[in-house]
Design a protein around this motif. Sequence first.
Motif, mmCIF file in Angstrom:
data_model
loop_
_atom_site.group_PDB
_atom_site.id
_atom_site.type_symbol
_atom_site.label_atom_id
_atom_site.label_comp_id
_atom_site.label_asym_id
_atom_site.label_seq_id
_atom_site.Cartn_x
_atom_site.Cartn_y
_atom_site.Cartn_z
ATOM 1 N N MET A 84 37.407 44.684 47.922
ATOM 2 C CA MET A 84 37.282 44.364 46.506
ATOM 3 C C MET A 84 37.992 43.053 46.210
ATOM 4 O O MET A 84 39.192 42.909 46.429
ATOM 5 C CB MET A 84 37.895 45.472 45.645
ATOM 6 N N LEU A 85 37.257 42.069 45.725
ATOM 7 C CA LEU A 85 37.855 40.805 45.317
ATOM 8 C C LEU A 85 38.471 40.963 43.941
ATOM 9 O O LEU A 85 37.899 41.600 43.052
ATOM 10 C CB LEU A 85 36.799 39.695 45.295
ATOM 11 N N THR A 86 39.650 40.371 43.738
ATOM 12 C CA THR A 86 40.392 40.565 42.496
ATOM 13 C C THR A 86 40.760 39.230 41.868
ATOM 14 O O THR A 86 40.848 38.203 42.547
ATOM 15 C CB THR A 86 41.668 41.374 42.751
ATOM 16 N N LEU A 87 41.019 39.274 40.564
ATOM 17 C CA LEU A 87 41.298 38.061 39.807
ATOM 18 C C LEU A 87 42.446 38.286 38.835
ATOM 19 O O LEU A 87 42.574 39.354 38.235
ATOM 20 C CB LEU A 87 40.033 37.630 39.048
ATOM 21 N N GLY A 88 43.269 37.245 38.660
ATOM 22 C CA GLY A 88 44.284 37.200 37.617
ATOM 23 C C GLY A 88 44.035 35.974 36.755
ATOM 24 O O GLY A 88 43.748 34.896 37.268
ATOM 25 N N SER A 89 44.137 36.138 35.433
ATOM 26 C CA SER A 89 43.794 35.073 34.495
ATOM 27 C C SER A 89 45.006 34.678 33.667
ATOM 28 O O SER A 89 45.483 35.460 32.839
ATOM 29 C CB SER A 89 42.655 35.530 33.577
ATOM 30 N N LEU A 90 45.510 33.456 33.890
ATOM 31 C CA LEU A 90 46.601 32.905 33.091
ATOM 32 C C LEU A 90 46.018 32.103 31.934
ATOM 33 O O LEU A 90 44.944 31.527 32.057
ATOM 34 C CB LEU A 90 47.486 32.008 33.959
ATOM 35 N N PHE A 91 46.737 32.076 30.788
ATOM 36 C CA PHE A 91 46.197 31.454 29.571
ATOM 37 C C PHE A 91 44.798 32.016 29.319
ATOM 38 O O PHE A 91 43.836 31.293 29.137
ATOM 39 C CB PHE A 91 46.136 29.931 29.702
ATOM 40 N N ASP A 92 44.703 33.324 29.287
ATOM 41 C CA ASP A 92 43.416 34.010 29.381
ATOM 42 C C ASP A 92 42.497 33.770 28.192
ATOM 43 O O ASP A 92 41.284 33.787 28.352
ATOM 44 C CB ASP A 92 43.667 35.514 29.540
ATOM 45 N N GLY A 93 43.040 33.571 26.988
ATOM 46 C CA GLY A 93 42.184 33.419 25.815
ATOM 47 C C GLY A 93 41.378 34.679 25.563
ATOM 48 O O GLY A 93 41.916 35.785 25.545
ATOM 49 N N ILE A 94 40.063 34.531 25.395
ATOM 50 C CA ILE A 94 39.204 35.682 25.094
ATOM 51 C C ILE A 94 38.503 36.215 26.344
ATOM 52 O O ILE A 94 37.479 36.881 26.255
ATOM 53 C CB ILE A 94 38.172 35.346 24.005
ATOM 54 N N GLY A 95 39.062 35.924 27.516
ATOM 55 C CA GLY A 95 38.600 36.576 28.740
ATOM 56 C C GLY A 95 37.305 36.048 29.331
ATOM 57 O O GLY A 95 36.552 36.806 29.933
ATOM 58 N N VAL A 96 37.064 34.739 29.217
ATOM 59 C CA VAL A 96 35.815 34.202 29.767
ATOM 60 C C VAL A 96 35.824 34.245 31.293
ATOM 61 O O VAL A 96 34.827 34.628 31.914
ATOM 62 C CB VAL A 96 35.557 32.777 29.256
ATOM 63 N N PHE A 97 36.930 33.842 31.915
ATOM 64 C CA PHE A 97 36.986 33.927 33.376
ATOM 65 C C PHE A 97 36.865 35.375 33.861
ATOM 66 O O PHE A 97 36.113 35.641 34.811
ATOM 67 C CB PHE A 97 38.262 33.282 33.909
ATOM 68 N N PRO A 98 37.565 36.353 33.259
ATOM 69 C CA PRO A 98 37.342 37.743 33.675
ATOM 70 C C PRO A 98 35.904 38.209 33.471
ATOM 71 O O PRO A 98 35.373 38.969 34.295
ATOM 72 C CB PRO A 98 38.317 38.529 32.786
ATOM 73 N N LEU A 99 35.255 37.774 32.390
ATOM 74 C CA LEU A 99 33.864 38.154 32.170
ATOM 75 C C LEU A 99 32.972 37.571 33.262
ATOM 76 O O LEU A 99 32.117 38.271 33.823
ATOM 77 C CB LEU A 99 33.394 37.679 30.796
ATOM 78 N N ALA A 100 33.171 36.287 33.577
ATOM 79 C CA ALA A 100 32.386 35.661 34.641
ATOM 80 C C ALA A 100 32.628 36.362 35.972
ATOM 81 O O ALA A 100 31.697 36.589 36.753
ATOM 82 C CB ALA A 100 32.749 34.177 34.745
ATOM 83 N N THR A 133 33.551 39.517 36.470
ATOM 84 C CA THR A 133 32.901 40.830 36.438
ATOM 85 C C THR A 133 31.411 40.715 36.713
ATOM 86 O O THR A 133 30.826 41.530 37.444
ATOM 87 C CB THR A 133 33.142 41.498 35.076
ATOM 88 N N ARG A 134 30.788 39.691 36.136
ATOM 89 C CA ARG A 134 29.346 39.478 36.341
ATOM 90 C C ARG A 134 29.021 39.145 37.796
ATOM 91 O O ARG A 134 27.882 39.292 38.226
ATOM 92 C CB ARG A 134 28.879 38.344 35.439
ATOM 93 N N CYS A 135 30.038 38.680 38.543
ATOM 94 C CA CYS A 135 29.825 38.297 39.942
ATOM 95 C C CYS A 135 30.424 39.309 40.911
ATOM 96 O O CYS A 135 30.593 39.016 42.099
ATOM 97 C CB CYS A 135 30.401 36.908 40.195
ATOM 98 N N GLY A 136 30.772 40.503 40.422
ATOM 99 C CA GLY A 136 31.285 41.560 41.282
ATOM 100 C C GLY A 136 32.749 41.436 41.641
ATOM 101 O O GLY A 136 33.207 42.048 42.607
ATOM 102 N N ILE A 137 33.516 40.663 40.877
ATOM 103 C CA ILE A 137 34.949 40.473 41.106
ATOM 104 C C ILE A 137 35.712 41.230 40.028
ATOM 105 O O ILE A 137 35.336 41.194 38.853
ATOM 106 C CB ILE A 137 35.309 38.974 41.075
ATOM 107 N N THR A 138 36.788 41.915 40.398
ATOM 108 C CA THR A 138 37.529 42.765 39.469
ATOM 109 C C THR A 138 38.727 42.032 38.872
ATOM 110 O O THR A 138 39.629 41.613 39.607
ATOM 111 C CB THR A 138 38.028 44.034 40.178
ATOM 112 N N PRO A 139 38.771 41.854 37.538
ATOM 113 C CA PRO A 139 39.966 41.269 36.916
ATOM 114 C C PRO A 139 41.084 42.309 36.831
ATOM 115 O O PRO A 139 40.906 43.360 36.209
ATOM 116 C CB PRO A 139 39.473 40.848 35.525
ATOM 117 N N LEU A 140 42.218 42.016 37.466
ATOM 118 C CA LEU A 140 43.331 42.977 37.487
ATOM 119 C C LEU A 140 44.297 42.773 36.335
ATOM 120 O O LEU A 140 44.815 43.734 35.771
ATOM 121 C CB LEU A 140 44.103 42.862 38.803
#
Length: 355
Positions: free
Chosen positions: A1-17, A19-26
């Motif tokens: 499982m590929l995982t992601l952490g988002s700094l200065f996350d804002g409204i979660g655009v990187f986590p949304l992208a 998720t759409r590519c099969g990567i889990t935002p932790l």
Amino acid sequence: MLTLGSLFDGIGVFPLAATRCGITPLWASEIEKAPVTITKRQFPGMAHLGDITKLDGGEIPAVHIITFGSPCQNLSQAGNREGLAGIKSGLFYQAIRIIREMREATNDLYPVIAIWENVMGAFSSNDRLDFRAVLESFTNAEIPMPPSGVWANAGMVRGGTPDLCWRLMDAQYWGEPPAPQRRRRIFIVADFRGQRAGEILFKPRRLLPHIEAGGNCGLPAAPGNRIPAEKAGRALPVVHPFQDRRMRGQARLHDPAGFIGSFGKPTDPFPTLLAGTVNMFSLWFGEDYGNGILRYLTPVECERLMGLPEGWTACGCEGEAINTAARCKALGNAIALPCAEYIMSGIADVLRDFS
């Protein structure tokens, strides 16, 4: 499982992208109230770590990918141009610190990839030295200035750790269909465990279609509602992008032609959405310049311009409505989803067989 952490996350655009590519935002780090409650609703399984200045990269969960769109206020052409010395944009160094701390704590295993996003003004702020400082902070090496004295819109730093590439991306050319907004942003991809940054950032690949709904609080996509004028029985208004700042300047100069020029053509992209002002557009009936109106963009229209699902910012984690001003500010600070998805799909491709 590929995982992601988002700094200065804002409204979660990187986590949304992701998720759409099969990567889990932790996890995510954000301090603005409205964006935090929005992303808590959209990503109920994603932890919120709070203030970036209080995080230790060696103690938070290690992830394959760290993303950060650090504050742009001091780098933007519309800002004060203090550059990385400014209080807001200087927070860039906190993200670099966290990346280094995580790598030290994991024997240089994580993160594998880091992504930085910022305004085009980062190329030129502080006599063009800020972008050099960004590259040197990632690579921990001395980077020479280009012989021309001007940073190219795309480039790479190769031969050390990480393998690093950058690219200027304009949202109006990305997505299926492309987002109708002129939004030019710099993206840096740093690969700490290979030489795949160029493949991630430059390789052509199929773009994902737009999403039609926004999570638990989403609305259906707007149906097509354009009909011919003859069926409507009257002239129909045509949307024209509107450059508010240019209009005000030309009005002060009492220049009618320049004033009319601030109204774009129907085929022009919308100007870049801003966080610090209300964005507007105009409706005209044909070429009758005296028969039209100006009105503010709604939050849903701003979401469409960013390539986001309609209603993405409408509600918080308790189902509470987010007010219009907070939604528009958050969207003006956000990243265009199609650009983020292109990069995230490249990462998913190169790390698919990661072990």
